[in-house]
Design a protein around this motif. Structure first.
Motif, PDB file in Angstrom:
ATOM      1  N   ALA A   3       1.005  -1.203   0.016  1.00 42.61           N
ATOM      2  CA  ALA A   3      -0.063  -0.045  -0.034  1.00 42.61           C
ATOM      3  C   ALA A   3       0.814   1.169  -0.052  1.00 42.61           C
ATOM      4  O   ALA A   3       2.013   1.449   0.616  1.00 42.61           O
ATOM      5  N   PRO A   4       0.362   2.582  -0.565  1.00 37.15           N
ATOM      6  CA  PRO A   4       1.104   3.608  -0.610  1.00 37.15           C
ATOM      7  C   PRO A   4       1.491   3.986   0.937  1.00 37.15           C
ATOM      8  O   PRO A   4       0.370   3.876   1.800  1.00 37.15           O
ATOM      9  N   LEU A   5       2.442   4.644   1.161  1.00 38.77           N
ATOM     10  CA  LEU A   5       2.697   5.420   2.418  1.00 38.77           C
ATOM     11  C   LEU A   5       1.685   6.553   2.741  1.00 38.77           C
ATOM     12  O   LEU A   5       1.234   6.678   3.447  1.00 38.77           O
ATOM     13  N   ILE A   6       1.660   7.505   1.517  1.00 36.27           N
ATOM     14  CA  ILE A   6       0.576   8.213   1.493  1.00 36.27           C
ATOM     15  C   ILE A   6      -0.749   8.054   0.538  1.00 36.27           C
ATOM     16  O   ILE A   6      -0.371   7.909  -0.814  1.00 36.27           O
ATOM     17  N   GLU A   7      -1.982   7.990   0.962  1.00 37.97           N
ATOM     18  CA  GLU A   7      -2.880   7.556   0.087  1.00 37.97           C
ATOM     19  C   GLU A   7      -4.203   8.710   0.384  1.00 37.97           C
ATOM     20  O   GLU A   7      -4.921   8.782   1.396  1.00 37.97           O
ATOM     21  N   ILE A   8      -4.464   9.631  -0.684  1.00 39.69           N
ATOM     22  CA  ILE A   8      -5.364  10.825  -0.548  1.00 39.69           C
ATOM     23  C   ILE A   8      -6.314  10.375  -1.429  1.00 39.69           C
ATOM     24  O   ILE A   8      -6.018  10.195  -3.018  1.00 39.69           O
ATOM     25  N   ARG A   9      -7.859  10.260  -1.150  1.00 40.34           N
ATOM     26  CA  ARG A   9      -8.507   9.623  -2.108  1.00 40.34           C
ATOM     27  C   ARG A   9      -9.842  10.686  -2.230  1.00 40.34           C
ATOM     28  O   ARG A   9     -10.568  11.028  -1.226  1.00 40.34           O
ATOM     29  N   ASP A  10      -9.889  11.371  -3.446  1.00 36.89           N
ATOM     30  CA  ASP A  10     -11.325  12.137  -3.526  1.00 36.89           C
ATOM     31  C   ASP A  10     -11.452  13.275  -2.506  1.00 36.89           C
ATOM     32  O   ASP A  10     -12.439  13.377  -2.008  1.00 36.89           O
ATOM     33  N   VAL A  11     -10.181  13.980  -2.231  1.00 31.76           N
ATOM     34  CA  VAL A  11     -10.326  15.107  -0.926  1.00 31.76           C
ATOM     35  C   VAL A  11     -10.728  16.479  -1.708  1.00 31.76           C
ATOM     36  O   VAL A  11     -10.201  16.786  -2.693  1.00 31.76           O
TER      37      VAL A  11
END
Length: 228
Positions: A3-11
């Motif tokens: 998994a990514p270290l940072i995961e930003i979704r539809d923010v």
């Protein structure tokens, strides 16, 4: 693939204005990457940094760092997250002028409850590695800008965070000191440290990062690898 270290979704992040600071933004950063977020004033890059640091919450969407949903944290949980998961380097250093260099670097470990002997050993290691060990008993006001930024980096790395956030880290430095900090960030990333750099300086982004994410009006305008 991990998994990514940072995961930003539809923010999306909206304030009391007609246009949101961030608009349905999605972004991933993998462990070991050096990513520069580039954009003019008002592009949304500072808002993005604050969301990743747990200093603000999105209006909608999710922010996950090192497996933790940052957007769901309480105030106490966010403070713990910043102590354990991220190190932060600022444009104006944010060192405490009434503490010595050594005591500034030790502060995150003290807040985290690390044993004094272990903390001092780690601080000595970092100050030596970053070339400012001779200044450990000095106060920040006696150091050059480049030296103060090295101390700030040592403080940020004190608790071995998986993520280093740098907010315009060369913005208050002369050209020689800025070049020094650019080399330092490059060396840290080469040693495995994940770095997310926020800047408006294209030259800084290209010299420190392997990938540039350009923001405009709260959206990703471009996301591309830096040419070798």
């Amino acid at each position: 693939m991990t998994a990514p270290l940072i995961e930003i979704r539809d923010v999306t992040k909206s304030y009391d204005t007609d246009r949101p600071a961030l608009a349905e933004l999605t972004l991933e950063v993998r462990e070991g990457e050096a990513v520069a977020v580039l954009g003019r004033s008002g592009s949304g890059k500072s808002t993005l940094l604050n969301l990743i640091a747990g200093l603000d919450r999105p209006t909608q969407g999710t922010v996950t760092v090192a497996g933790e949903r940052v957007d769901r944290l309480t105030e106490a949980g966010a403070a713990r997250y910043r102590r354990e998961r991220i190190g932060m380097v600022f444009q104006f250093f944010n060192l405490l002028d009434d503490l010595t260099v050594l005591d500034n670097v030790l502060l995150p470990a003290q807040l985290a409850g690390l044993a004094a002997r272990t903390a001092r050993s780690r601080a000595a290691e970092l100050l030596e590695q970053l070339g400012v060990a001779r200044h450990q008993r000095a106060f920040p006001g006696r150091l050059s800008g480049g030296e103060r930024q090295r101390v700030a980096v040592a403080r940020a790395l004190m608790n071995r965070p998986p993520l280093l956030l740098a907010d315009e880290p060369t913005g208050a430095l002369d050209s020689a000191s800025a070049a020094d900090v650019r080399r330092l960030l490059t060396e840290l990333n080469a040693a495995g440290q994940t770095v997310l750099l926020v800047t408006h300086d294209t030259a800084l982004a290209r010299s420190c990062a392997s990938r540039i994410v350009e923001l405009a009006d709260g959206k990703v305008l471009r996301d591309a690898a830096v040419a070798a």
